[in-house]
Design an enzyme around this catalytic site. Structure first.
Site, PDB file in Angstrom:
ATOM      1  CG  LEU A 177      -1.901  -1.139   1.394  1.00  0.00           C
ATOM      2  CD1 LEU A 177      -2.635  -1.007   2.730  1.00  0.00           C
ATOM      3  CD2 LEU A 177      -2.887  -1.176   0.255  1.00  0.00           C
ATOM      4  CG  ASP A 178       0.541   4.157  -3.059  1.00  0.00           C
ATOM      5  OD1 ASP A 178       1.289   3.242  -3.435  1.00  0.00           O
ATOM      6  OD2 ASP A 178      -0.244   4.761  -3.822  1.00  0.00           O
ATOM      7  NE  ARG A 179       6.101   8.119   4.643  1.00  0.00           N
ATOM      8  CZ  ARG A 179       7.346   7.934   5.064  1.00  0.00           C
ATOM      9  NH1 ARG A 179       8.233   7.326   4.300  1.00  0.00           N
ATOM     10  NH2 ARG A 179       7.727   8.347   6.248  1.00  0.00           N
TER      11      ARG A 179
END
Length: 233
Positions: free
Chosen positions: A73-75
């Site tokens: 998942l993106d930050r």
């Protein structure tokens, strides 16, 4: 079928994470906002390292703990994140991911409301690795990868809209770039067109549902959670 009932989670932070499910082969956790899934050049604490540390301490494991990252998942995104505890499980889950047998759903809050209350989007995404940003095009381009998703409007109020998003492909920044490309950037997503950050500096995108086949027992696994209360605060 093994499943977890839909539940409301706390607004987790980088101080810790919640385990949704664990057995000898895999562990499913809730990724807090604003931490990387794996280590990056920032040097900030990352989820993969945090989960490995938890397993090492819980089971008093000597030496290095194996933990395979199935997806990321993106930050600035939170929600369900799956890891494999054995190399066999990692290989089989990665194969499911390539064959699009792992089904994911997200909740997103965007600026404005799409004209179509329910629809599908197809774009071709090209990534600028230096800027860590993706550009979405309507037509094929060299080095651009096809990205597809489905969305459905579930709420609309005060110039904002909540969407249920089902990606068919797993491209980098796919949901963020595709929604921005149709004029509806995700709230707080400054990289893709939002004008203001959220107070928590996260974006309003949350991985709420995950379905897959257990890599060893072959049981159908289904998990679902809700975004935390006050996730935009």
């Amino acid at each position: 079928m093994r499943h977890a009932e839909r539940k409301q989670v706390k607004n987790t932070s980088s101080a810790g994470f919640e385990v949704v499910y664990e057995d000898n082969h895999l562990i499913l956790v809730i990724k807090p906002f604003n931490i990387p899934t794996q280590s990056d050049k920032s040097g900030d604490p990352d989820l993969l390292t945090m989960v490995k540390k938890r397993l090492k301490e819980k089971y008093s494991k000597p030496g290095e703990v194996f933990l395979g990252m199935v997806h990321r998942l993106d930050r600035p995104v939170g929600g369900l994140c799956l890891f494999a505890k054995t190399s066999k499980a990692a290989s089989r889950l990665s194969e499911q991911l390539r064959e699009r047998k792992i089904r994911k759903e997200y909740v997103a809050v965007v600026i404005g409301t799409p004209r179509e209350k329910r629809g599908s989007l197809t774009h071709y995404l090209a990534k600028d690795r230096e800027k860590n940003r993706v550009s979405a095009y309507k037509n094929p381009k060299p080095d651009a990868k096809k990205a597809e998703l489905e969305y459905e409007v579930t709420k609309s109020q005060g110039g904002l809209c909540q969407l249920l998003v089902k990606p068919r492909t797993g491209r980098s920044h796919q949901i963020r770039a595709q929604l921005a490309a149709i004029g509806h950037p995700i709230v707080g997503d400054l990289k893709y067109g939002a004008k203001e950050p959220t107070q928590g500096k996260n974006i309003l995108l949350y991985a709420t549902r995950l379905e897959f086949i257990h890599p060893v027992t072959k049981e159908e696994m289904e998990f679902e959670i809700e975004p935390p209360k006050g996730w935009g605060a």
